[in-house]
Scaffold this active site. Structure first.
Site, mmCIF file in Angstrom:
data_model
loop_
_atom_site.group_PDB
_atom_site.id
_atom_site.type_symbol
_atom_site.label_atom_id
_atom_site.label_comp_id
_atom_site.label_asym_id
_atom_site.label_seq_id
_atom_site.Cartn_x
_atom_site.Cartn_y
_atom_site.Cartn_z
ATOM 1 C CE LYS A 1 7.913 -4.731 -5.315
ATOM 2 N NZ LYS A 1 6.939 -3.857 -5.055
ATOM 3 C CG ASN B 1 16.528 -13.360 2.653
ATOM 4 O OD1 ASN B 1 15.880 -13.382 1.981
ATOM 5 N ND2 ASN B 1 16.073 -12.354 3.587
ATOM 6 N N GLY B 2 16.949 -13.699 6.326
ATOM 7 C CA GLY B 2 16.162 -14.260 7.465
ATOM 8 C C GLY B 2 16.379 -14.037 8.687
ATOM 9 N NE ARG C 1 15.164 -10.597 -1.744
ATOM 10 C CZ ARG C 1 14.101 -11.096 -1.684
ATOM 11 N NH1 ARG C 1 13.266 -11.350 -2.491
ATOM 12 N NH2 ARG C 1 13.990 -11.911 -0.710
ATOM 13 C CD GLU D 1 -1.979 0.675 -2.278
ATOM 14 O OE1 GLU D 1 -1.908 0.133 -1.268
ATOM 15 O OE2 GLU D 1 -0.984 0.703 -3.016
ATOM 16 C CD1 TRP E 1 14.800 -3.384 4.840
ATOM 17 C CD2 TRP E 1 14.519 -4.847 6.137
ATOM 18 N NE1 TRP E 1 13.699 -2.770 5.450
ATOM 19 C CE2 TRP E 1 13.656 -3.675 6.426
ATOM 20 C CE3 TRP E 1 14.305 -5.757 7.272
ATOM 21 C CZ2 TRP E 1 12.343 -3.744 7.490
ATOM 22 C CZ3 TRP E 1 13.471 -5.981 8.123
ATOM 23 C CH2 TRP E 1 12.558 -4.651 8.471
ATOM 24 C CD GLU F 1 4.783 1.781 0.615
ATOM 25 O OE1 GLU F 1 5.443 0.831 0.645
ATOM 26 O OE2 GLU F 1 3.883 1.963 -0.389
ATOM 27 C CB CYS G 1 18.696 -9.765 3.097
ATOM 28 S SG CYS G 1 18.675 -9.027 4.425
ATOM 29 C CG HIS H 1 -17.815 8.597 13.840
ATOM 30 N ND1 HIS H 1 -18.910 8.921 14.581
ATOM 31 C CD2 HIS H 1 -18.181 8.056 12.663
ATOM 32 C CE1 HIS H 1 -19.775 8.769 13.819
ATOM 33 N NE2 HIS H 1 -19.541 8.222 12.852
ATOM 34 C CE LYS I 1 2.220 2.426 -2.817
ATOM 35 N NZ LYS I 1 1.684 0.929 -2.992
HETATM 36 C C1 F6R Z 1 3.533 -1.142 -0.435
HETATM 37 C C2 F6R Z 1 4.164 -2.390 -0.374
HETATM 38 C C3 F6R Z 1 3.817 -3.425 1.084
HETATM 39 C C4 F6R Z 1 3.629 -5.052 0.410
HETATM 40 C C5 F6R Z 1 3.476 -5.836 1.515
HETATM 41 C C6 F6R Z 1 2.998 -7.137 0.958
HETATM 42 O O1 F6R Z 1 3.482 -0.449 -1.392
HETATM 43 O O2 F6R Z 1 4.715 -2.949 -1.264
HETATM 44 O O3 F6R Z 1 2.913 -2.823 1.821
HETATM 45 O O4 F6R Z 1 2.167 -4.784 -0.301
HETATM 46 O O5 F6R Z 1 4.722 -5.912 2.025
HETATM 47 O O6 F6R Z 1 4.016 -7.683 0.090
HETATM 48 P P1 F6R Z 1 3.463 -8.894 -0.820
HETATM 49 O O7 F6R Z 1 2.403 -8.441 -1.916
HETATM 50 O O8 F6R Z 1 4.702 -9.313 -1.606
HETATM 51 O O9 F6R Z 1 2.979 -10.051 -0.047
#
Ligand code: F6R
Length: 612
Positions: free
Chosen positions: A607, A100-101, A27, A485, A74, A492, A2, A508, A489
């Site tokens: 994010k 936000n929270g 966000r 990773e 969000w 996502e 948010c 396995h 990616k």
């Molecule tokens: C993936 C991504 C998330 C963040 C995770 C931690 O692309 O962005 O998996 O890595 O939410 O976020 P931070 O690094 O901000 O603590």
């Protein structure tokens, strides 16, 4: 999660808020809204969907006001919808609030209010808190500020809230615990936001509000108080950020811009710290705490998501170079179990945003147990940076694309320098190896440039495999975290199911998935595991899986086995992960865009995950 924006001053509030919401959309983007206050009238507008959908509904409306608040959501409590969108209005219609929270004990408070005859128009915890505040205000005949203070003492959970009141024409009242709040100080105006991106255009002077603080914000006045009603002197800091850093700069997406920024972000991360010629690494957070770090009984790394993957790579590197036992934990697990943390343990917290709620709470817990916290954080001045005993910034600049890219490589670079520094002081790395790794690190920006020059080759590969329903990513040793990773990616931003696995584990279980429709991405650069991973490629080929490999230039064995491959410049195996991840970022970007996904704002994600 948010994004919140507030404005009070002489400008028109709506355009400032709207622009701010667009900047904060990373966000959360399932609904948005604004509340504008003018001549004792509060008008609230909200809409399901992205900020652009809200903007469209506002066309033709009279939006003249100099005070207002805005929110991009969000969803936590209640599905994305117009009625669950923020701002919420109180029962009397006199107050409007954004949040936000999560208010964890909202159900209890809601029941109390229901017993008193309150009704609710949304499913949110925010509306409950707002009516709770108004109820206290009414019963105690108190000001909004007093009522808020009383209410916050009763709620548990995380919040950053902004409140405006019909009878208080130019004031925004804000409070935070666990969710970020920055206040920008202008001339006769104030800006409030979840991060500095909506503010940077207007002023560089900001105050980061701390947990359990309340801000009473008027055009000409900013009063900070604690929950005990004592005044606190605002600590003003200067933003070290340019507007260009938060704009797309000609790229189609922030994600692509951020991938292409990596030669310069890694350069910035190393600059002034690493000098390969001199053979030195200078990082004050490490140098001032070197005894603590090199004598750690154990290092525990706490992080989430992509940052956790950087932590996993760091485990391999630190154990190899420093001979200190390392454990890597999901912060979200650590915080709820009963972990053993002793004095003498060092915790490394890794976070791009520095606001991830799970990581933050896990750190508070570790700190209570006497651990020393070292933060590897990107967002300057963020909560995790502030709670850490020491740390090193990744200096990747603002990361706006929801999928983390440049912050990840910055984390790897910082962790590598950290490991080398500790190893040198401990004497666990030979002189030659130390120097060659320093030289290799210095060459990383140039090698990333070489990879990016061939980006179009990955676009071709992406086109070929965009229709697959599953992907497998396999790597060994230092490249195993990169397999994880790569899979994250792709999931996502293309919504294709993908799994990352250590290549040797494939037999396995996951090998059962392999058939002629399954693309298997091998990270198969030349390292100590190369022969082994070539055997794993043979196993996939024998079962007709489609092999896409990331290989070292000149490696003909792997090219023969692969349906498609992408070659990267040769690098030491400890450095290679910073390079091998780049083609995987590009592959997922191109698959995502080929499938028409809004890669900067993929569904259900946000994010900066400031809720549990
Ligand atoms: C993936 C991504 C998330 C963040 C995770 C931690 O692309 O962005 O998996 O890595 O939410 O976020 P931070 O690094 O901000 O603590």
């Amino acid at each position: 999660m948010c994004g919140i924006v507030g404005y009070t001053g002489t400008r028109q509030a709506y355009p400032v808020i709207l622009k701010g919401l667009k900047r904060l959309e990373y966000r959360g983007y399932d609904s948005s809204g604004v509340a504008l206050l003018k001549d004792g009238k509060l008008n609230v507008y909200k809409k399901k969907g992205k900020v652009a959908d809200l903007e469209e509904t506002m066309i033709g409306k009279v939006l003249d006001a100099h005070v207002g608040i805005g929110h991009t959501r969000w969803a936590t409590h209640g599905e994305p919808s117009d009625r669950n969108a923020h701002p919420h209005s109180s029962a009397s219609g006199k107050l409007a609030m954004i949040h936000n929270g999560i208010i964890e004990n909202y159900a209890l408070i809601k029941q109390e209010l229901l017993n008193k005859g309150y009704t609710f128009t949304s499913d949110t915890d925010t509306e409950v808190l707002l009516n709770f505040i108004e109820d206290i205000q009414k019963n105690n005949n108190s000001t909004l500020e007093e009522a808020l203070r009383i209410a916050l003492k009763r709620v548990s959970g995380a919040y950053c809230i902004l409140l405006i009141e019909q009878d208080n024409p130019d004031t925004i009242i804000a409070a935070r615990k666990g969710s970020p709040l920055v206040i920008g100080i202008g001339k006769g105006e104030h800006f409030l936001a979840s991060d500095a991106s909506p503010i940077i255009e207007y002023t560089k002077e900001v105050v980061y509000v701390n947990d359990y603080e309340l801000a009473i914000v008027k055009p000409d006045e900013l009063i900070l108080k604690n929950l005990g009603n004592e005044k606190i002197t605002p600590y003003i800091t200067k933003l070290d950020m340019e507007l260009a850093a938060i704009e797309k700069g000609g790229y189609d997406h922030f994600m692509l811009k951020e991938i292409f920024e990596q030669p310069s972000t890694i350069f910035d991360c190393l600059r002034g710290r690493l000098d390969a010629k001199e053979g030195t690494i200078r990082m004050s957070g490490i140098d001032h705490n070197i005894d603590q770090l090199m004598n750690a009984n154990r290092i525990m790394i706490l992080a989430c998501g992509t940052s956790w993957h950087a932590g996993l790579a760091a485990e391999y590197i630190i154990e190899e170079l420093c001979r200190i036992p390392v454990e890597v934990e999901y912060a979200s697990e650590f915080r709820y179990r009963n972990p053993i943390v002793n004095k003498g343990d060092v915790i490394i917290a890794i976070s791009q945003s520095g606001e991830t709620a799970d990581t933050l709470v896990a750190l508070e817990k570790a700190k209570e147990n006497g651990a020393f916290i070292f933060g590897v954080v990107n967002a300057v001045g963020s909560s995790i940076a502030r709670i850490s005993n020491a740390g090193a910034y990744t200096h990747a600049g603002p990361e706006i694309g929801v999928a983390s890219t440049k912050a990840f490589t910055g984390q790897l670079a910082v962790l590598m320098m950290m490991a080398l520094s500790i190893a040198k002081h401990k004497g666990t790395v030979s002189h030659e190896r130390y120097h060659s790794l320093l030289l290799e690190l210095e060459e990383v920006p140039e090698k990333i440039n070489a990879i990016l020059k061939n980006a179009s080759a990955l676009k071709v590969i992406a086109e070929k495999y965009k229709g697959a329903s599953d992907f497998l990513f396999l790597g060994r040793g230092y490249n195993f975290p990169i397999a994880l990773e790569g899979a994250l990616k792709l999931k996502e931003i293309s919504y294709i199911h993908a799994e990352g696995y250590p290549a040797a584990e494939m037999k396995h279980g996951p090998i059962a998935l392999v058939d002629e429709n399954l693309p298997v991405v091998f990270i198969a650069t030349k390292d100590a595991y190369h022969e082994k991973i070539v055997s794993n490629m043979q196993e996939i080929k024998a079962r007709k899986g489609k092999i896409i490999s990331i290989i070292t230039e000149g490696d003909t064995t792997s090219t023969e086995l692969s349906n498609d491959y992408f070659a990267i410049p040769p690098a030491d195996e400890l450095i290679a992960p910073i390079l091998t991840v780049i083609p995987l970022q590009l592959l997922s970007y191109y698959v995502g865009t080929a499938k028409g996904v809004d890669v900067d704002k993929p569904r259900n994600l946000a994010k900066s995950v400031t809720v549990e």
